[in-house]
Motif scaffolding. Sequence first.
Motif: not given
Lengths: 311, 377
Positions: A1-14, A25-27, A60-65, A69-72
């Motif tokens: 599955m990973k080879s298909n690419g990443i559909a959503a990604l959360a990094q240290d989401l607070v 701090g969700m990943n 509040t901090s962290g990022s999600v994509e 596309v970065p969601v901002d």
Amino acid sequence: MKSNGIAALAQDLVKRFGDFTAVAGMNFEVYRGEIFGFLGPNGSGKTTTIRMALGLLTPTSGSVEVLGVPVDGNTHALRPRIGYMSQRFSLYNDLSVLQNLQFYGRAYGLSNHELKEGVEDALVLAGLEGREKVKTHELSGGWRQRLALGAAILHEPEILFLDEPTAGVDPLSRRDFWDLLYGLIEKNITVFVTTHYMDEAEHCHRLAFIQSGSRIVYGSPAEIKEEVMPGQVLELAPSDTGKTIQVLREASDRLKIDEVELYGSLVHVFGPQMEDKLDAIINTLRDAGHDPGQASLVEPSLEDVFIASIK
Amino acid sequence: MSLRHLWAVTRKEIQHIIRDRSTLVIVFLTPFLLLFVFAYSLTVEIKHVPIAVLDFDRSETSRQFVQRITAGDDLELYAQVAALEEIEDLLLRGKIKAALIIHPDFSRQVLSGSGMPMQIIIDGTEPESGAFALDNMASRAEEFIENIFADQLVALSVPAEALKPIDLRISTWYNPSLKPRVDLIPGLISMVLGLPALSVALTLAHEREHGTLEQLMATPIGRTELLVGKMLPYIFVGMINAIIIPTFAIVWFRIPFNGNFFLFLGLTAIFLFAILAMGIIIGVFMRTQAAALAVSFLLIFFPGFFLTGIFFPIAAMPEIMRLESLGLPGTHYAIITRGLFLTGVGLDVLWPYSVMLFGLGLAFVGVAALFFKKKLG
């Protein structure tokens, strides 16, 4: 599955609301073409996480994509590529089935031709052909849920976020609904679904179990079982479950077992190398004057895993 | 702004309006109801005000005077009393609104031309009726004196006209019959035409309450598209009202319409834009329909009633209220409707109010869109 690419990604989401930390701090990584489950009890931060992924809430901090596309601040270009079915099905109850579908189609800017096709597909998916004129509030929970799903994928999104789509729906409709979700995977729609039903966890390709805004376990059901519960589970069918649990818990240090839990009308005993301890456990129960009943070694269910990981 | 998105929202709102009977009632029936209730309750003429008379003189002259005072429909003699205590009792029990006390020396002084000793007591808790009774008795007293002297002058062969050194003639413009309704009704119309603002506040709060707003925010529909899309159907509805209600008022209340009706419709559209934007602001801030309803009354209808100069002159307000009234679309629109109905002025006079209305509308939509996003977070 990973080879298909990443559909959503959360990094240290607070996300904090005042003193309250909803997401701590969700990943996670969601791969394209999979059903990703987001499991946890009510109030564990599932909806807040989805809202941040959709750009409805600012972290509040962290990022999600999402979809690379970065969601901002500006998620406008992203929105037509995302589908969302919010917690309460979000249909207009005073409008008809057709009016609801047409509205969401137009909201996503579909042309008349696309709208016509999309509405037909959605009606087939929801099984509501011939009932286009029915007002939505006349539909039962299961039908409304399917209609909401149809409305959410009218515009053929690449990823679909479902927030507790099966809450308050009868078990049979829940099973049918999961069949629909597998159908979406075949159409190359990635599904991100939250639920608080443990039994639905097994349906997901991969999942994150969260509690109090933090991820507790993460991976495919098989990986999770392997990681959290390398041993097997001893399943007992005693006549007196309460006594059995009491006796085994008192003897847990001597027997080197981790947990003894009630599992329906059965008792599950967890610990490393359970097959070696089978005789000792049965003997302990017999010595205490209890009939252990049928004893067998079984695969742990995800529910076993979650109970074990919460403790 | 995408027209497709705007149309999606507008079309859905129209479907809601058609589906929901209560919206239809609020939007089409309430303006009529309010117009009727206010037009009749606020303009009913005062008649048959009950009074008591305490006559210490008991002369032919005083009896004639009492007869004259109670001859018309205005004042009605409820009781002839013998003591002051009785007057107080009748006043307290609300049986009379005013009392006339005639001095023992009344006939002597009247006939000698040295005065007219009497006392009028009015019920201050009901100043309207009391003041009416006071004015009425005062003017009757004047007539009474005039008549007595006229009789005496006739006896002396002096023409009665010689008694009136000033010939005062009042001429009233724009509302020549002086029926209070005529100037009130255009103001009332301006107020009831703003009613759809209530519905638009409710529809936004409804979406929030039912969770559909969150779903909407996840679609590509923009904030302004959503807000304006919600306003458009109500502008349309308001325009239907703007044709029906004035037409009805002209026929039923026989009020004049001296201006250009198309100008009226055009300026009404601008007014609707401004007042609906006010409703939208309320919808943005309120989480429930109940709250939106309460706040709409507080911020749209009560000020619309008290501060827009429909019933109470703005010039008589404290400065801060006068400033506040400038921020209310109803203030400017009331001037416009009165102008078009009664004086028949055109855009050359009304343009500042029209510009003000449009400016208010833009400002309100801006504020609504600005706070809309923040309120979701």
